[in-house]
Design an enzyme around this catalytic site. Sequence first.
Site, short mmCIF file in Angstrom:
data_model
loop_
_atom_site.label_atom_id
_atom_site.label_comp_id
_atom_site.label_asym_id
_atom_site.label_seq_id
_atom_site.Cartn_x
_atom_site.Cartn_y
_atom_site.Cartn_z
N GLU A 166 0.84 -1.19 0.00
CA GLU A 166 0.00 0.00 0.00
C GLU A 166 0.88 1.24 0.00
O GLU A 166 2.02 1.21 0.47
CB GLU A 166 -0.91 0.00 1.24
CG GLU A 166 -1.87 1.18 1.29
CD GLU A 166 -2.90 1.05 2.42
OE1 GLU A 166 -3.79 1.91 2.49
OE2 GLU A 166 -2.81 0.09 3.21
N ASN A 221 -12.50 -1.56 -0.81
CA ASN A 221 -11.69 -2.03 0.32
C ASN A 221 -12.26 -1.46 1.61
O ASN A 221 -12.50 -0.25 1.71
CB ASN A 221 -10.23 -1.55 0.17
CG ASN A 221 -9.45 -1.75 1.47
OD1 ASN A 221 -9.02 -2.86 1.79
ND2 ASN A 221 -9.27 -0.69 2.25
N GLU A 222 -12.49 -2.33 2.57
CA GLU A 222 -12.98 -1.91 3.88
C GLU A 222 -14.08 -0.85 3.75
O GLU A 222 -14.06 0.20 4.39
CB GLU A 222 -11.84 -1.41 4.76
CG GLU A 222 -10.85 -2.50 5.09
CD GLU A 222 -9.83 -2.12 6.17
OE1 GLU A 222 -9.86 -0.96 6.65
OE2 GLU A 222 -9.00 -2.97 6.53
N TYR A 259 -6.47 -8.55 11.91
CA TYR A 259 -5.14 -8.23 12.42
C TYR A 259 -4.98 -8.75 13.84
O TYR A 259 -5.93 -8.74 14.64
CB TYR A 259 -4.91 -6.71 12.39
CG TYR A 259 -4.64 -6.16 11.02
CD1 TYR A 259 -3.38 -6.25 10.45
CD2 TYR A 259 -5.67 -5.58 10.27
CE1 TYR A 259 -3.13 -5.75 9.18
CE2 TYR A 259 -5.42 -5.08 9.01
CZ TYR A 259 -4.15 -5.17 8.46
OH TYR A 259 -3.91 -4.69 7.19
N GLU A 274 -5.94 -9.15 4.08
CA GLU A 274 -5.13 -8.39 5.04
C GLU A 274 -5.09 -9.16 6.34
O GLU A 274 -6.14 -9.43 6.95
CB GLU A 274 -5.70 -6.98 5.28
CG GLU A 274 -5.51 -6.02 4.12
CD GLU A 274 -5.90 -4.58 4.45
OE1 GLU A 274 -5.72 -4.17 5.62
OE2 GLU A 274 -6.38 -3.89 3.54
N GLN A 295 2.49 -5.81 5.68
CA GLN A 295 2.64 -5.56 4.26
C GLN A 295 4.04 -6.01 3.83
O GLN A 295 4.87 -6.33 4.67
CB GLN A 295 2.42 -4.09 3.96
CG GLN A 295 0.98 -3.66 4.22
CD GLN A 295 0.71 -2.22 3.80
OE1 GLN A 295 1.50 -1.58 3.13
NE2 GLN A 295 -0.40 -1.70 4.23
#
Length: 511
Positions: free
Chosen positions: A43, A190-191, A257, A315, A364
């Site tokens: 990103e 995204n999200e 996460y 992610e 990432q």
Amino acid sequence: MKTKIIIIGLLFSMNVFGQNVLKLKSDTTKIKISKEIYGHFSEHLGTCIYEGIYVGEDSEIPNIKGYRKDVVEAIKELKVPVLRWPGGCFADTYHWKDGIGPKENRPSIVNVFWGGVTEDNSFGTHEFLDFCELVGIEPYLSINVGTGTVKEAVEWVEYVTSSNKSPMTDLRKKNGRDKPWNVKFWGIGNENWGCGGEMAPDYYANLYRNYSAYIKGEDFQKVICGPSGDDTQWTETILKGLDGKNHLAQGMSMHYYTLPTNDWEGSKGSSIDFGEEMWFSTIFNTMKIEDIIKEHLTVMDKYDPRGDIKLIVDEWGTWYDKLPGTKEGFLQQQNTVRDALVAGINLNIFNNYADRISMANIAQIVNVLQSVILTKESEMVKTPTYHVFKMYNVHQDANLVPISLETEGYIYKDKSIPALTASASEKEGITSITITNANPNKALEIDCVFGANSKLLGSKIVTGEEITDYNDFGKNEKVTTSEFSVGNIKKGILKLEIPAHSVVLIQLQEK
């Protein structure tokens, strides 16, 4: 194909000792562990792109057309199969036409999500897709739904993939690229429940259908924005919103996460200064992902009983406090033995659900969160997570081998988790078994039951002397891959000891 795990031990007893047994089941499977499960995410965040992947052709840092030579070589060695770009939250503020054409004519952009820095758009569509070609990676592009339009998305797809004569393909050729790129993975938003527009799920589902209807390609894998963590209501609503038109989506994303503290607003904990309590809570929280996967698959089975829509964990990884002295919003953290265990555990879980999970992307790839590579000026470091990914790449596109695993618990205070995790695969006659030991204090003995005619080919290990060990610039690696002596197979049984806080690979084949 799911792994059977039995925890042996009393929940509140500190004197746990159980028999640990790993059995490879004799029945075969045609379930392939997609190589894309070993994917990565890049990103426009901190120094992931600029300074990490791209330094420009005029840089004194050795580069190939502006791409860091050391990073290019490290990624090739890692056999990275797929890379997601340009975000993340950044994707839903990114307008692709700002990043094409002569660099001196490209407008700048303020990265409102990550540090408020101004970027010059010198790394755009051509630079990303050319980088993927250079290192042999499948690109995975995230379409701007938050601030974009259907027209903008359709023109991007045409610009990138079409071989027909059109204004967009003419523009691509004018910008120096005659033939189209082969891009089959497209994330539509995204999200969108958060930084991608704060949308309600039913609204997003309708918007997704609108975008997907116009994004056409024979081999396209279109990904609908799925849930954050255990939000099954989002999953239920968006899949119901497809109204049976499941052909509009080939994948559903999920983000999860691992935080040691479960505190998004306060301290997430240090990436290097921690003891057993933070070690345990990190491993405990990362193992929650399996139950979350099960919950979402139950909903997916309801609306997609044939399993046409795959789960894509695009992610995942650890998220700690930023390193002292680093910039706000750059999400720079170190990477220790703890992260190696997190990587091994997650990859074992993804492998064992390879019938439904077709891709995963750790966050990432360079310099951000649980990255496999760190750079600082002309120096580069391969992190403990890098070494786990490299060791595990034997599973890429291999056939899943079903296992049963009996494991004692690793108990800390009043909580218990499986001390061991494992997965296995077979490719070209070689069976590969990966095992993690989350207990930081003791080695664990395990009986591995293989076929009577199995012969050991070799074994490797990733670990360090201390759970806080990490690889730093200008120093010898503390955490790396080394050969691991495990003894001999006798009557189809291998008795071995898995060292504390380690990740192990064992390979064998029939005699």
